[in-house]
Design an enzyme around this catalytic site. Sequence first.
Site, PDB file in Angstrom:
ATOM      1  N   ASN A  35      60.133 -85.891 -81.761  1.00 35.92           N
ATOM      2  CA  ASN A  35      59.717 -84.805 -82.633  1.00 35.92           C
ATOM      3  C   ASN A  35      59.741 -83.295 -82.113  1.00 35.92           C
ATOM      4  O   ASN A  35      60.136 -82.360 -82.753  1.00 35.92           O
ATOM      5  CB  ASN A  35      58.347 -84.827 -83.424  1.00 35.92           C
ATOM      6  CG  ASN A  35      57.940 -83.868 -84.122  1.00 35.92           C
ATOM      7  OD1 ASN A  35      58.445 -83.587 -85.314  1.00 35.92           O
ATOM      8  ND2 ASN A  35      56.935 -82.960 -83.688  1.00 35.92           N
TER       9      ASN A  35
ATOM     10  N   TYR B  74      70.321 -73.982 -84.019  1.00 34.42           N
ATOM     11  CA  TYR B  74      69.597 -75.015 -84.774  1.00 34.42           C
ATOM     12  C   TYR B  74      70.503 -76.061 -85.529  1.00 34.42           C
ATOM     13  O   TYR B  74      70.250 -77.381 -85.122  1.00 34.42           O
ATOM     14  CB  TYR B  74      68.527 -74.505 -85.692  1.00 34.42           C
ATOM     15  CG  TYR B  74      67.650 -75.517 -86.403  1.00 34.42           C
ATOM     16  CD1 TYR B  74      66.411 -75.993 -85.413  1.00 34.42           C
ATOM     17  CD2 TYR B  74      67.761 -76.042 -87.583  1.00 34.42           C
ATOM     18  CE1 TYR B  74      65.882 -76.838 -86.120  1.00 34.42           C
ATOM     19  CE2 TYR B  74      67.251 -76.846 -88.075  1.00 34.42           C
ATOM     20  CZ  TYR B  74      65.865 -77.127 -87.402  1.00 34.42           C
ATOM     21  OH  TYR B  74      65.069 -78.134 -87.629  1.00 34.42           O
TER      22      TYR B  74
ATOM     23  N   LYS C 207      70.755 -80.140 -83.917  1.00 32.94           N
ATOM     24  CA  LYS C 207      70.402 -81.219 -84.804  1.00 32.94           C
ATOM     25  C   LYS C 207      71.518 -82.146 -85.401  1.00 32.94           C
ATOM     26  O   LYS C 207      71.139 -83.337 -85.489  1.00 32.94           O
ATOM     27  CB  LYS C 207      69.522 -80.723 -86.387  1.00 32.94           C
ATOM     28  CG  LYS C 207      68.549 -80.007 -86.106  1.00 32.94           C
ATOM     29  CD  LYS C 207      67.530 -80.875 -85.462  1.00 32.94           C
ATOM     30  CE  LYS C 207      65.960 -80.201 -85.071  1.00 32.94           C
ATOM     31  NZ  LYS C 207      65.024 -81.209 -84.456  1.00 32.94           N
TER      32      LYS C 207
ATOM     33  N   VAL D 237      60.373 -78.217 -94.539  1.00 27.51           N
ATOM     34  CA  VAL D 237      58.892 -78.599 -94.599  1.00 27.51           C
ATOM     35  C   VAL D 237      57.976 -77.535 -94.471  1.00 27.51           C
ATOM     36  O   VAL D 237      58.032 -76.561 -93.788  1.00 27.51           O
ATOM     37  CB  VAL D 237      58.573 -79.560 -93.106  1.00 27.51           C
ATOM     38  CG1 VAL D 237      57.023 -79.938 -93.342  1.00 27.51           C
ATOM     39  CG2 VAL D 237      59.598 -80.592 -92.844  1.00 27.51           C
TER      40      VAL D 237
END
Length: 252
Positions: free
Chosen positions: A85, A151, A155, A184
């Site tokens: 994570n 980013y 990913k 999120v």
Amino acid sequence: MTRLTGRTAVVTGGGSGLGAAIAGALVAAGAEVVVVGREQAKLQAVVERLGARTRWLTCDVTDAASVDAVRAALDDTEVSILVNNAGIPGPVAALTDIEVHDWDEVFAVNVRGTYLLCKAFLPGMTARGAGDVINIASVSGKRPLAHRTPYTASKMAVIGLTSTLAFEVGPAGVNVNTLSPGPVSGPRMERNFRLEAERSGTSVEDSERAFVSRAALGRMVTEDEVAQAVIAMLGMPGLCGADIDLSGGMVA
């Protein structure tokens, strides 16, 4: 729920946010959990909150020696669940304005860290013929997101790593999957909305509204929803090489 009783999970980035939420869901499902991260005080706070079936180990996931030290500390433990994570959002800027060291830092944490933890704990899983690896990616790796190239590229790299690794270790009985959350709700997204507002000259509220309007549910997902998705994936024994979107419909 006790369906994970007898299993031990390692959760990176476990000192706060998604990592702490995932650790809590794993404990509630019966697992023993080792939370891993850089900041000892945050890790200790999570362990104190979650109780006796948790412990913490400090680790810089970008550093091979630090990861090896975590593996060595758990040599007497059968780690059968690994949740990668740990991640950082990186800069919010046009690619031509991004410094090389910022680009490299994002890939070091988000991709190299995932590689190093898998390298450390997969041999034990394959030797036992069972295990689960869940790599946390993002829907941002699969759709345009202007001014976030390090980013999004990192990913997508995690998704590619996962799908290939599944074919390497799946025959040994190890399931490797990706969970790709949408935005999120929490401090990280608040930071991104603030930076985007500063860059574009709009308000933070307008930046957030424009972003969440792309989702079918018109909202961000929560940390608890992501944590419960991890538990659901662990309850699907035929799931391997998959990339699960949890985005409120942002990718549809």
